[in-house]
Scaffold this active site. Structure first.
Site, short mmCIF file in Angstrom:
data_model
loop_
_atom_site.label_atom_id
_atom_site.label_comp_id
_atom_site.label_asym_id
_atom_site.label_seq_id
_atom_site.Cartn_x
_atom_site.Cartn_y
_atom_site.Cartn_z
N CYS A 133 42.78 -24.26 100.23
CA CYS A 133 44.00 -23.88 100.96
C CYS A 133 44.99 -23.03 100.19
O CYS A 133 45.32 -21.92 100.62
CB CYS A 133 44.71 -25.15 101.43
SG CYS A 133 43.78 -26.13 102.62
N HIS A 176 50.64 -23.69 101.72
CA HIS A 176 49.87 -24.91 101.49
C HIS A 176 50.69 -26.17 101.76
O HIS A 176 51.68 -26.43 101.08
CB HIS A 176 49.34 -24.94 100.06
CG HIS A 176 48.56 -26.17 99.72
ND1 HIS A 176 47.55 -26.64 100.54
CD2 HIS A 176 48.65 -27.04 98.70
CE1 HIS A 176 47.04 -27.74 100.00
NE2 HIS A 176 47.70 -28.00 98.89
N ASP A 214 41.63 -20.79 107.33
CA ASP A 214 41.88 -20.42 105.92
C ASP A 214 40.63 -20.43 105.06
O ASP A 214 40.62 -19.83 103.98
CB ASP A 214 42.98 -21.29 105.31
CG ASP A 214 42.73 -22.78 105.43
OD1 ASP A 214 41.79 -23.19 106.15
OD2 ASP A 214 43.49 -23.56 104.82
#
Length: 524
Positions: A80, A134, A349
């Site tokens: 991430c 994130h 992602d």
């Protein structure tokens, strides 16, 4: 006054009014398109529009049917924080210096200009709900309205808690509090603020809005209603947490699937001949109840079929849950009358292994982790319902949205706008796309540290591994390589890097990897 003179007088007045109206319209510039920037965490291309015959995703499929779907899209890092930092800054990981999960881009790059910051300079009003950076690294300076969240989740002790960690069961909630208290006594600073404990799945018989993603969709609808009344165009970052673990979604989405009909992975084994440091340890899944026993993928461990089917079932249910929320959101855009003037881009992602390569989760350089969905729909799009095989990357999103919004593309961008592909999906494009992964000692099978540099071409996937100095961010000695034939071996079952017949190809690919993304750009 004669009737003819009266008619001429009225006609003259009407003409003046029309001319005045035309002048006013000419003076008033056309409003820039809104941007709805939708992130879906851990979403691999298991969507009907991508050819998955099991996935029930009618709303994502509908969006693809009205826009363009990128069949060969890749992230820069299969985890991430680095993936999102690269995407949101428009530069690659060796430039962001965000290489693994705990790296915080704003601490590393205090002066960095993120995508919403840049769009704000050109008159966009920027709003964030959910996971764009994130987890809860909302980066408040990036947004006019940062980190909006549903009212019931604004408790002081939840402000650093991830939206993925909430369950419905009161028993689970009480257990999480007990575990968290114990963990924080041992070490007060923890991932997800210590809340990431509990089972790997839940199927509560509740309304969509009872889970976090559903609650934030309701907030997103209210926010869109408010934004639609503003004079400014908006850039709205909306980040969904599912299908990230735990696979917690309303029961009705689990009920969409017969787990016995969900196929198992076509490649459940690690690639033959692959270096052991290429694989991650699966620590993410291991932290959940019922999975503490799982071993390293390179060991003799094999997940039993019952648990495998349960997890794959939960992943599909979670994807269908988010799809339904998206359908509700799109209907609301249409109701507000702003759907047609909104650029909608949906992306994942990174990928996620569902028993593939004897593993679960992300964090490798294999294509199962690198390939992502990207679907784009924008106002006055010339071609709709098209797909392209051209290779694109998440780092391309920043310049692409700039071009679509009619604003200057920053000259430091390390991606390429893929807008030309929306007009000609068959257009010759990038020769290669690039990714990388930092393998840390505590999750490496041999306890050493590595950096793996990956390059995908139309025919090959090539990876070089080096030692790595995390303090200076520099590569050390060459350690090994991997080579996969993407045409004859799409599931990456055998590393052919040591095949004598491939050595000439490897020399060429190694030079191409060293030349990097600058030499792979398309000729525009």
């Amino acid at each position: 006054m004669s009737d003819q003179k009266k008619f001429k007088k009225v006609l003259f007045a009407v003409t003046l009014a029309l001319l005045s109206l035309a002048c006013n319209q000419a003076e008033k510039p056309k409003k820039k398109p809104n941007i709805l920037f939708i992130s879906i965490d851990d979403l691999r291309p298991n969507i009907g529009a991508y050819g998955d015959t099991i996935a029930i995703t009618p709303n994502m499929d509908q969006l693809a049917g009205e826009g363009i779907l990128f069949k060969q899209a890749f992230c820069q890092v299969a985890v991430c924080a680095p993936s999102r930092a690269s995407l949101m800054l428009g530069v690659r990981p060796d430039s962001t210096r965000v290489w693994h999960l705990g790296d915080k881009f704003r601490e590393i790059n205090p002066q960095a200009v993120t995508m919403p910051q840049y769009f704000e300079k050109f008159g966009y009003y920027t709003v964030n709900i959910g996971k764009i950076f994130h987890n809860y690294m909302p980066d408040s300076i990036s947004w006019d309205e940062p980190d909006l969240r549903p009212e019931r989740y604004k408790r002081k002790d939840w402000l650093k808690r991830d939206g993925e960690t909430f369950y419905i069961s009161e028993e689970i909630n009480k257990m999480q509090v007990r575990k968290r208290d114990s963990l924080l006594k041992i070490r007060p600073v923890r991932y997800a603020d210590g809340w990431n404990t509990g089972p790997a799945y839940e199927a509560a018989d509740v309304a969509d809005s009872m889970y976090y993603d559903g609650a934030q969709t309701e907030l997103a609808k209210k926010t869109l209603t408010r934004l639609s009344k503003m004079d400014k165009p908006f850039y709205f970052g909306l980040g969904y947490f599912r299908p990230h673990l735990p696979f917690a979604a309303p029961k009705k989405y689990w009920d969409l699937y017969d787990p016995e009909k969900i196929p198992l992975s076509p490649n459940p084994n690690i690639p033959g001949g692959a270096p052991i440091y290429s694989m991650n340890s699966m620590y993410e899944l291991r932290s959940y109840d019922g999975f503490h026993d799982i071993g390293h993928p390179t060991s003799s461990f094999r997940m039993d079929e019952d648990r495998t089917r349960k997890l794959r079932h939960g992943y599909y249910a979670s994807v269908s849950y988010v799809d339904a929320l998206l359908g509700d959101l799109m209907a609301h855009l249409k109701k507000l009358g702003i759907y047609d003037n909104t650029i909608i881009i949906l992306w994942g992602d990174h990928g996620w292994k569902l028993g593939d390569l004897n593993s679960w989760g992300k964090m490798t350089n294999y294509d199962i982790d690198l390939k992502v969905p990207i679907i784009l729909r924008y106002p006055e799009q010339e071609k709709r319902g098209v797909k392209t095989d051209a290779m694109v990357e998440l780092v391309d999103l920043f310049p692409s949205l700039c071009e679509l919004a009619g604003i200057k593309v920053p000259d430091y961008m390390q991606g390429t706008s893929f807008v030309p592909l929306t007009k000609n999906p068959e257009k010759p494009w990038k020769k290669a796309v690039f990714s990388q992964f930092h393998r840390r000692p505590k999750v490496s099978a041999d306890g050493h540290r590595y950096m793996g540099y990956s390059m995908n071409t139309e025919k090959y996937h090539y990876v070089e591994w080096y030692g790595w100095d995390p303090e200076t961010g520099t590569r050390g000695d060459f350690k090994g390589r991997e080579l996969y034939d993407r045409i004859s071996d799409p599931y990456e079952t055998v590393n052919i890097a040591e095949d004598p017949e491939e050595q000439g190809i490897i020399q060429n690919l190694s030079k191409e990897l060293a030349a990097g993304w600058q030499e792979a750009k398309p000729k525009l």
